[in-house]
Design an enzyme around this catalytic site. Structure first.
Site, PDB file in Angstrom:
ATOM      1  CG  ASP A   4      28.375  35.460  55.502  1.00 30.81           C
ATOM      2  OD1 ASP A   4      29.017  36.110  54.260  1.00 30.81           O
ATOM      3  OD2 ASP A   4      27.637  34.239  55.197  1.00 30.81           O
ATOM      4  CG  ASP A  13      24.942  22.788  54.604  1.00 32.53           C
ATOM      5  OD1 ASP A  13      25.019  23.240  54.108  1.00 32.53           O
ATOM      6  OD2 ASP A  13      26.135  22.291  55.886  1.00 32.53           O
ATOM      7  CG  HIS A  18      25.332  26.844  55.151  1.00 34.87           C
ATOM      8  ND1 HIS A  18      25.956  25.840  54.706  1.00 34.87           N
ATOM      9  CD2 HIS A  18      25.394  27.822  54.701  1.00 34.87           C
ATOM     10  CE1 HIS A  18      26.503  26.393  53.672  1.00 34.87           C
ATOM     11  NE2 HIS A  18      27.246  27.296  53.735  1.00 34.87           N
ATOM     12  CD  GLU A  27      28.301  25.850  58.520  1.00 32.96           C
ATOM     13  OE1 GLU A  27      27.225  25.762  57.977  1.00 32.96           O
ATOM     14  OE2 GLU A  27      29.263  26.043  58.169  1.00 32.96           O
TER      15      GLU A  27
END
Length: 276
Positions: A72, A141, A143, A148
């Site tokens: 990314d 979380d 991801h 996400e």
């Protein structure tokens, strides 16, 4: 699926680096057949990168015939900004090894046409013959890359809006100032990573423990995108003791009981010198 549990962060980083080193050397990459590696950023892989640099400097490992694809990049952050993932990769890894810069692929978050940039990235992966080993990290979380919670589990490389949890977690890299943290990023999709022949996910620290629990012990769920890799035929989760705090005792005992098998993947550590 394998879960490799090491005592601490340093040992987990070393195990991961040894695995990457052995996979590259065993593949015997050449001018006609490159080894293709997917790479993450963030604090978790730093120890692994330091070990890989060490193996390279000792003459045990070369990246001359390795192509890399990063997961990314932030949108709108100048390429030379100290917190861009271009800067991260060059400062922490690429400038210390013998990779050809033209073989190190990182998404351009400042491209005039972001969709075209994402489509071109997918095409480059395809032209390289796919990813041999995709290394990833996760957020608290769950991801992976910037996929996400709620992301499609068959998604491809695309533009994503970052969740507030991610922005808060990344604020430490921007002087704690939320207004400086990019709110959008280009990211490979879950499906992009799932297409890799092997996936290795690094998970360390107590703050990632609930995410590891969701990845290992519960079902596949797009709210915890890392859970998708339960369905990949060749996934290795590499973690430290702190990351196992939310797992059942019997789960930890089961996977620790397999460590003698898992350690055969990294012991002995191979060297390019053996092939000379």
């Amino acid at each position: 699926m394998r879960l490799v549990i090491l005592d601490n962060y340093d040992l987990a980083s070393e195990w991961a680096a040894k695995y990457i080193c052995n996979r590259i050397i065993q593949a015997k990459p050449s001018q006609t057949r490159y080894f293709t590696l997917g790479l993450p950023t963030g604090s978790t892989p730093l120890g692994c990168y330091q070990k890989l640099i060490e193996y390279h400097k000792k003459g045990d490992l070369s990246f001359k015939y390795v192509k890399t694809f990063n997961m990314d990049e932030y949108v709108g952050l100048p390429r030379n900004h100290p917190e861009s993932y271009h800067s991260y990769m060059w400062n922490n890894f690429f400038k210390h090894i013998d990779i050809d810069p033209s073989n190190a692929h990182i998404l351009d978050g400042n491209a005039p046409d972001l969709k075209a940039e994402c489509d071109a990235f997918e095409k480059k992966i395809e032209e390289a013959g796919g990813i041999d080993l995709f290394v990833g990290g996760i957020g608290p979380d769950g991801h992976i890359a910037f996929n996400e919670p709620g992301s499609s589990l068959v998604s491809r490389t695309r533009l994503k809006t970052l969740a507030m949890d991610t922005i808060l977690a990344n604020a430490k890299y921007f002087d704690g100032d939320l207004s400086k943290v990019p709110t959008m990023a280009l990211t490979v999709g879950v499906g992009t990573v799932m297409d890799a022949r092997e996936v290795m996910i690094l998970i360390t620290g107590a703050h990632k423990a609930f995410a590891l629990y969701k990845a290992i012990e519960e079902g596949v769920n797009h709210m915890w995108t890392v859970s998708a890799f339960q369905q990949h035929p060749h996934t290795i989760f590499v973690c430290d003791e702190d990351a196992t705090l939310e797992l059942r005792v019997k789960t930890v005992k089961y996977f620790k009981g397999l460590m003698h098998v898992h350690n055969k993947l990294v012991d002995p550590l191979h060297s390019m010198k053996e092939q000379d």
